[in-house]
Design an enzyme around this catalytic site. Structure first.
Site, PDB file in Angstrom:
ATOM      1  N   LYS A 127      32.072  44.372  46.317  1.00 57.23           N
ATOM      2  CA  LYS A 127      33.199  43.510  46.701  1.00 57.23           C
ATOM      3  C   LYS A 127      33.785  43.982  48.028  1.00 57.23           C
ATOM      4  O   LYS A 127      34.104  43.172  48.904  1.00 57.23           O
ATOM      5  CB  LYS A 127      34.257  43.520  45.590  1.00 57.23           C
ATOM      6  CG  LYS A 127      33.784  42.821  44.326  1.00 57.23           C
ATOM      7  CD  LYS A 127      34.647  43.124  43.119  1.00 57.23           C
ATOM      8  CE  LYS A 127      34.006  42.548  41.857  1.00 57.23           C
ATOM      9  NZ  LYS A 127      34.690  42.962  40.627  1.00 57.23           N
ATOM     10  N   GLN A 153      39.861  45.514  37.626  1.00 56.15           N
ATOM     11  CA  GLN A 153      38.450  45.739  37.285  1.00 56.15           C
ATOM     12  C   GLN A 153      38.335  46.064  35.790  1.00 56.15           C
ATOM     13  O   GLN A 153      38.987  46.981  35.297  1.00 56.15           O
ATOM     14  CB  GLN A 153      37.913  46.893  38.149  1.00 56.15           C
ATOM     15  CG  GLN A 153      36.427  47.069  38.125  1.00 56.15           C
ATOM     16  CD  GLN A 153      35.660  45.890  38.719  1.00 56.15           C
ATOM     17  OE1 GLN A 153      36.023  45.330  39.729  1.00 56.15           O
ATOM     18  NE2 GLN A 153      34.592  45.511  38.048  1.00 56.15           N
ATOM     19  N   ASP A 209      40.611  36.284  39.568  1.00 54.25           N
ATOM     20  CA  ASP A 209      39.629  36.331  38.479  1.00 54.25           C
ATOM     21  C   ASP A 209      39.829  35.144  37.527  1.00 54.25           C
ATOM     22  O   ASP A 209      39.027  34.931  36.613  1.00 54.25           O
ATOM     23  CB  ASP A 209      39.796  37.637  37.685  1.00 54.25           C
ATOM     24  CG  ASP A 209      38.549  38.493  37.738  1.00 54.25           C
ATOM     25  OD1 ASP A 209      37.523  38.021  38.262  1.00 54.25           O
ATOM     26  OD2 ASP A 209      38.602  39.638  37.243  1.00 54.25           O
TER      27      ASP A 209
END
Ligand code: NAP
Length: 283
Positions: A48, A92, A115
């Site tokens: 990322k 995460q 997300d």
């Protein structure tokens, strides 16, 4: 059989995204919060970071120790919510067991939820309203469209019902008029469903789970799984045998994975746009 090339599509879409980002009169910002030192998470964050740097995004990677208190994380998220230089926030996964993942996810401002896991974005997706959509399902839809796979009226089987992959992809496909069946670990005789499916999406996390006998000739196969056998990456599909029957199939690596990282970067761009449109201008 056509192999669906996620890397190639990612690179094509990146050219367009780069141009759009360059036209903005601000630097976009992505913040990733990581707890602990999980090896797979480190790899994903690195991927990322690489793409965020390529696009010229500000990239914040905050790592907390395994035993971090929930309140410390919540306070940090609150700070990022208020930080105008940050457009997207991602926690995460997985988080250690003592932390309430849902509470932490939902502390993120829904306009920065790149997300797409807050109740607000998940609810908007179910209702077919504009939303920040989880990256992997969004990438799968882009792949299906790129290869002109017919979605409306198709019979789709999704194996796996996680909030990150299975449920949102089932909703996206339903919103596009597919007939979707979701299978999971309690489904009996999964092959009875998969053998009739035009499109099969496998997000189970078990190497070579989908076998040739479970698939009808001409089916489209999307393999989300990331597993390792003797250190080598492989998906949830028994690629060599299933590809003999499939009309289209995604490889692992090089299929869904590259699209997921691209969609995160795209979500940061969209998040900035939505916040500008619906939040900042309303103040
Ligand atoms: P998850 O949260 O662990 O969910 C797995 C799902 O598979 C669950 O719904 C589970 O059913 C179901 N399942 C487990 N065993 C099964 C069985 N024997 N038969 C049928 N269903 C079964 O996983 P996830 O986050 O969705 O991820 C799935 C896989 O995709 C993992 O390998 C992950 O690493 C990978 N992944 C890849 C990307 C990418 O970018 N390529 C992104 C995200 C995830 P229950 O609900 O009944 O437990």
């Amino acid at each position: 059989m056509v192999e669906m090339n996620g890397k190639q599509l990612r690179d094509e879409l990146l050219i367009d995204l780069k141009e759009k980002v360059e036209r903005l009169n601000k630097k976009l910002g992505l913040a990733i919060i990581q707890v602990g030192n999980d090896e797979a998470s480190n790899v994903y964050v690195k991927q990322k970071e690489k793409l965020a740097n390529e696009l010229g995004y500000k990239f914040v990677h905050k790592v907390f120790p395994d035993d971090v208190l929930e309140d410390t994380l919540l306070k940090y998220i609150k700070k990022l919510n208020k930080d105008d230089s940050i457009d997207g926030i991602l926690v995460q996964m997985p988080l250690p067991k003592h932390l309430d993942s849902s509470r932490i996810q939902n502390a993120i401002d829904s306009y920065k939820d790149v997300d797409g896991l807050t109740f607000i974005n998940a609810g908007r997706l179910v209702q077919g309203m504009p939303a920040l959509i989880p990256c992997t399902p969004k990438g799968i839809m882009n792949l299906l469209d790129k290869y002109k796979i017919k979605i409306e009226g198709s019979q789709v089987v999704v194996i796996g019902r996680s909030v990150l992959v299975g449920k949102p992809i089932a909703n996206l496909l339903t919103n596009r008029n597919a007939s979707v069946t979701i299978c999971h670990s309690k489904t009996r005789n999964i092959e009875l469903y998969t053998q009739n499916a035009d499109i099969i999406i496998v997000a189970v996390g078990k190497a070579k789970f989908l076998k040739k006998e479970m698939v009808k000739e001409g089916a489209v196969i999307i393999d989300v799984g990331i597993n390792r056998i003797n250190g080598k990456l492989c998906g949830d599909v028994d690629y060599n045998s299933v590809s003999e029957l499939a009309s289209f199939i995604t490889p692992v690596p090089g299929g869904v994975g590259p699209m997921t990282v691209y969609e995160l970067m795209h979500n940061v761009y969209i998040a900035n746009y939505l916040r500008l449109k619906y939040v900042k201008n309303k103040k």
